[in-house]
Design an enzyme around this catalytic site. Sequence first.
Site, PDB file in Angstrom:
ATOM      1  N   ASN A 400     -12.538  35.031  -2.863  1.00  0.00           N
ATOM      2  CA  ASN A 400     -11.937  34.091  -3.814  1.00  0.00           C
ATOM      3  C   ASN A 400     -12.454  32.713  -3.425  1.00  0.00           C
ATOM      4  OD1 ASN A 400     -10.299  32.439  -5.333  1.00  0.00           O
ATOM      5  ND2 ASN A 400      -8.407  32.941  -4.219  1.00  0.00           N
ATOM      6  N   TRP A 401     -13.419  32.241  -4.226  1.00  0.00           N
ATOM      7  CA  TRP A 401     -14.060  30.971  -3.838  1.00  0.00           C
ATOM      8  C   TRP A 401     -13.148  29.771  -4.068  1.00  0.00           C
ATOM      9  CZ3 TRP A 401     -19.864  31.170  -5.857  1.00  0.00           C
ATOM     10  CH2 TRP A 401     -20.533  32.217  -5.184  1.00  0.00           C
ATOM     11  N   LYS A 402     -12.130  29.916  -4.876  1.00  0.00           N
ATOM     12  CA  LYS A 402     -11.222  28.816  -5.245  1.00  0.00           C
ATOM     13  C   LYS A 402     -12.029  27.680  -5.888  1.00  0.00           C
ATOM     14  CE  LYS A 402      -7.978  30.328  -1.794  1.00  0.00           C
ATOM     15  NZ  LYS A 402      -6.948  30.019  -0.838  1.00  0.00           N
ATOM     16  N   HIS A 487      -2.153  34.190  -8.343  1.00  0.00           N
ATOM     17  CA  HIS A 487      -2.366  33.613  -7.014  1.00  0.00           C
ATOM     18  C   HIS A 487      -1.286  32.568  -6.736  1.00  0.00           C
ATOM     19  CE1 HIS A 487      -4.165  31.564  -3.630  1.00  0.00           C
ATOM     20  NE2 HIS A 487      -4.946  32.637  -3.477  1.00  0.00           N
ATOM     21  N   GLU A 489      -1.361  29.768  -5.389  1.00  0.00           N
ATOM     22  CA  GLU A 489      -1.698  28.375  -5.692  1.00  0.00           C
ATOM     23  C   GLU A 489      -1.481  28.084  -7.176  1.00  0.00           C
ATOM     24  OE1 GLU A 489      -5.591  28.523  -3.951  1.00  0.00           O
ATOM     25  OE2 GLU A 489      -4.662  28.680  -1.973  1.00  0.00           O
ATOM     26  N   GLU A 559      -0.411  38.536  -0.425  1.00  0.00           N
ATOM     27  CA  GLU A 559      -0.822  37.333   0.288  1.00  0.00           C
ATOM     28  C   GLU A 559       0.405  36.534   0.678  1.00  0.00           C
ATOM     29  OE1 GLU A 559      -5.160  36.261  -0.930  1.00  0.00           O
ATOM     30  OE2 GLU A 559      -3.783  35.382  -2.358  1.00  0.00           O
ATOM     31  N   GLY A 565      -4.798  30.065   4.117  1.00  0.00           N
ATOM     32  CA  GLY A 565      -5.498  28.845   4.517  1.00  0.00           C
ATOM     33  C   GLY A 565      -4.872  28.153   5.711  1.00  0.00           C
ATOM     34  N   SER A 605      -5.872  34.093   5.660  1.00  0.00           N
ATOM     35  CA  SER A 605      -6.555  33.861   6.940  1.00  0.00           C
ATOM     36  C   SER A 605      -7.209  35.114   7.509  1.00  0.00           C
ATOM     37  CB  SER A 605      -5.591  33.249   7.954  1.00  0.00           C
ATOM     38  OG  SER A 605      -5.143  32.005   7.476  1.00  0.00           O
ATOM     39  N   GLY A 627     -11.230  31.258   2.486  1.00  0.00           N
ATOM     40  CA  GLY A 627     -12.149  30.437   3.294  1.00  0.00           C
ATOM     41  C   GLY A 627     -13.360  31.195   3.797  1.00  0.00           C
TER      42      GLY A 627
HETATM   43  P1  PGA Z   1      -7.605  32.327   2.970  1.00  0.00           P
HETATM   44  O1  PGA Z   1      -7.159  32.487   1.436  1.00  0.00           O
HETATM   45  O2  PGA Z   1      -8.399  33.567   3.337  1.00  0.00           O
HETATM   46  O3  PGA Z   1      -8.414  31.084   3.028  1.00  0.00           O
HETATM   47  O4  PGA Z   1      -6.340  32.225   3.763  1.00  0.00           O
HETATM   48  C1  PGA Z   1      -6.860  33.724   0.876  1.00  0.00           C
HETATM   49  C2  PGA Z   1      -6.533  33.545  -0.612  1.00  0.00           C
HETATM   50  O5  PGA Z   1      -5.923  32.550  -0.960  1.00  0.00           O
HETATM   51  O6  PGA Z   1      -6.875  34.420  -1.415  1.00  0.00           O
END
Ligand code: PGA
Length: 644
Positions: A400-402, A487, A489, A559, A565, A605, A627
């Site tokens: 997931n590049w965000k 997600h 976010e 998640e 993150g 993470s 990440g």
């Molecule tokens: P992260 O994010 O691996 O940077 O913790 C995971 C995600 O939000 O899908």
Amino acid sequence: MKSKFFTYTTRTLSILCRILLCATFIFSGFVKVADPMGMTHKLHAYASALNLPYSQSMLLLEFLACALGTIEFVLGVYLLLGVHRRWTSRITAAFMLVFTALTAWIYIDNPVPDCGCFGDAIILTNGQTLLKNLVLLAAALFLFYKPARIHRLISTRNSWVISIYSWVYAIVLAVYTLHYLPVIDFSAYTKGADIRGALNGEITGQKAEKLLNFYLADARTDEDVTLDILNDRGYTFLLTAANVQEADDGCCDRINDLYDYCHDHGYKFYMATGSTGKEVTDWIDRTGAAYPILYAEDTELNTMVRSNPGLLLLHDGKVADKWSNNNLPEVDNNNTTLNDITHHPITHPVTMLLLWFVVPLLLIVGLDSLWIGHKFYKHHIYVKRFKLKKIMRKKIVAGNWKMNKNLQEGVALAKELNEVLTADKPNCGVIICTPFIHLASVANIIDANIIGLGAENCADKVSGAYTGEVSAEMVKSTGANYVILGHSERRAYYNETPEILKEKVNLALANNLDVIFCIGEVLEDREAGKQNEVVKAQLEGSLFDLTAEQFSHIILAYEPVWAIGTGKTATADQAEEMHAFIRQTIADKFGAEAAENVSILYGGSCKPSNAKEIFSKVNVDGGLIGGAALKAADFKGIIDAWKA
Ligand code: PGA
């Protein structure tokens, strides 16, 4: 080599410290609850030496004696079995700190000749007590430093049983012995004690020395009658009342009957008291006592029988029997023989104690071990079964590049990834989810047989005047086959509710996109133990209206928001626990087959260094990577976690 030696030494030391502490606590707690009156007299001596308020309140001192013994005993049992290890080690250390300070004071000031820690069972000098407490304090601090060194002998789940049993056992024993007499008589005046022998120097030792204080005088003439009474070859009843003012006179009818009985049958009967003059006259007036009165040391009388009044039977200079005021013998002048009066315990007290504590304790610990064994076996079977099912399920690592990478950077990353994965084929499904602007270009670069492509979002509307939005159909038209929805976010920053997400899911499926649906709790939810509830509501709110066929196009991603993150990963066990719960929830709604087939990814993470351990769990089918998906090498490292 050195560290192995260190581990071995610390392990051995912690076992020794634990044995030392639990043996001492259980023993000293036990002797106190088995003889609370003994400790009460000791506390009285302390309180009087310190001139404390309430030092004369026997009821308060009795309570404190029982409480002290109970706490020591229970702490000892907790240490033995490893129950509430952190709190037990804290309280033990605090306990030892207080008592070492107290014994240091006793050693220096000498307010009482012996501390009374082990009641009458073992008598230590004040110096010996201080030394003992310093050793115990060191042991307690050692365990306090790392309570996890106390190996558990009972599972945390079942420890409440033993916990309640220890409390109840100690309290019941204390109350029982307060009402009657100590179950095990550790005093010098135990049954069979040869008082005359001790006075004549025929027997020696610590207990014989204590008997040297036995002294009786005629209350009227002050004449010493000790030897007259002890030399009597017959039976002598001695009603002991250290303090007649405080003596319970509720049993005076029984006493008077017994006196009459003795009078008629030729046995001697005296009352021995530490009180004098008016107090004794009051007792005679109050109870109609006709028996002769002797004078004795009140502390000695308290030791002879732990009851006020109590009854001691002497025969040929030895202690033949004793009774508390609550179970004085009842006599019928014509039919009772002395044999009927004296006790005939059927079971030895030590056997009784074993039966009432050691056997239940072993039983509980044994049942607990069986239970753990059964659980372990069940888990083993479960893992075996689920490992098979896991093999059948699709394993996926999705990136997931965000909101990262401009078009050129994104294209370069996709190219690099495509090259590495073509050279070294993955043995799991790989998906990259990119911002909308990359989709069409990346679709042209990647080998669709190796890498799947997905978007990070899509609109909740079909089409029309929704400036800035990208519909599911548009996503599909780029060549993408997946879309991430739900997600955390987007839920948090763009207020995507379960209802909005439900719309998006429906539109994505209608446009032949498979959905990577994210769920997960925030930290407060986990701390409140609500994670299951929250995750279930997220599933119900957006997915539970789907048909089983539609659901087969869903990939779930658990998640935990507190792990995204942040560098904080859920432990593999935490992930497994939640994944198993999610699978069960799906099974309840869509049936076992759907649950067995759905891939559940872990996200938060996830790195090359922890992926293998997390993916090894039976209900974890891969990861959703943030990440670490931004560097081809890291992403490849995670993909390779699926390789043996
Ligand atoms: P992260 O994010 O691996 O940077 O913790 C995971 C995600 O939000 O899908």
